[in-house]
Design a protein around this motif. Sequence first.
Motif, PDB file in Angstrom:
ATOM      1  N   ARG A  22       0.808  -1.220   0.000  1.00 32.75           N
ATOM      2  CA  ARG A  22       0.000   0.000   0.000  1.00 32.75           C
ATOM      3  C   ARG A  22       0.842   1.271   0.000  1.00 32.75           C
ATOM      4  N   GLU A  23       1.867   1.302   0.826  1.00 31.48           N
ATOM      5  CA  GLU A  23       2.682   2.510   0.953  1.00 31.48           C
ATOM      6  C   GLU A  23       3.374   2.880  -0.358  1.00 31.48           C
ATOM      7  N   ARG A  27       2.576   6.335  -2.155  1.00 31.06           N
ATOM      8  CA  ARG A  27       3.705   7.258  -2.307  1.00 31.06           C
ATOM      9  C   ARG A  27       3.849   7.671  -3.772  1.00 31.06           C
ATOM     10  N   ARG A  28       3.715   6.698  -4.684  1.00 34.80           N
ATOM     11  CA  ARG A  28       3.819   7.002  -6.118  1.00 34.80           C
ATOM     12  C   ARG A  28       2.667   7.908  -6.549  1.00 34.80           C
ATOM     13  N   GLY A  55      -1.167  -0.545 -13.363  1.00 33.75           N
ATOM     14  CA  GLY A  55      -0.942  -1.877 -12.811  1.00 33.75           C
ATOM     15  C   GLY A  55      -1.364  -1.963 -11.354  1.00 33.75           C
ATOM     16  N   HIS A  56      -1.029  -0.944 -10.559  1.00 33.24           N
ATOM     17  CA  HIS A  56      -1.437  -0.917  -9.156  1.00 33.24           C
ATOM     18  C   HIS A  56      -2.959  -0.970  -9.061  1.00 33.24           C
ATOM     19  N   ALA A  57      -3.634  -0.156  -9.859  1.00 32.42           N
ATOM     20  CA  ALA A  57      -5.096  -0.099  -9.815  1.00 32.42           C
ATOM     21  C   ALA A  57      -5.703  -1.457 -10.155  1.00 32.42           C
ATOM     22  N   LEU A 111      -7.281   7.457  -8.939  1.00 33.63           N
ATOM     23  CA  LEU A 111      -7.938   6.154  -8.954  1.00 33.63           C
ATOM     24  C   LEU A 111      -7.284   5.201  -7.954  1.00 33.63           C
ATOM     25  N   VAL A 112      -5.965   5.164  -7.924  1.00 30.12           N
ATOM     26  CA  VAL A 112      -5.253   4.300  -6.976  1.00 30.12           C
ATOM     27  C   VAL A 112      -5.582   4.711  -5.541  1.00 30.12           C
TER      28      VAL A 112
END
Length: 149
Positions: A22-23, A27-28, A55-57, A111-112
């Motif tokens: 998550r961090e 952070r990004r 990709g994170h989303a 969104l993230v």
Amino acid sequence: MAGVGFVEDPDGELGRGLPLDREVHLRRAAQVLAWSTPTAPPLEEIDLAALELTGHARVILEELEARVAVLPAESELGELLAYGMAEAARRLSVTSSGLGVLAYVHGRARLVEGLHRSLERSGGGEQAQVGTHGFSFAPERATGTCDPT
């Protein structure tokens, strides 16, 4: 190129069960949201950030889908999460064409952040508020009305 290989994982099994970092995601996202037109990095870095955040989303969305799958069928929380996931999927389908690259990557960062809020609140049970994409949905007001956060 010697030593280069590819991992074939069409069903996405290798990443299942690993905890989300998550961090790193947040952070990004914060870093990207701090960019403005005069302070924006080179286009290549913006493109890389958009790719990473996309990709994170998608990973967070998969985790939300797994959580919704175990909720009772009549769960208001499940319905609200499903609505938020559909909106996230719609946003992920948008390409950068027609948008400025900075606006596009900012949208991915928001969104993230929103998906992480949803994920955080989804573990709180039926009374938890579900936040997606900058909105909070309270289960007791499942009318589709939303409050900006």
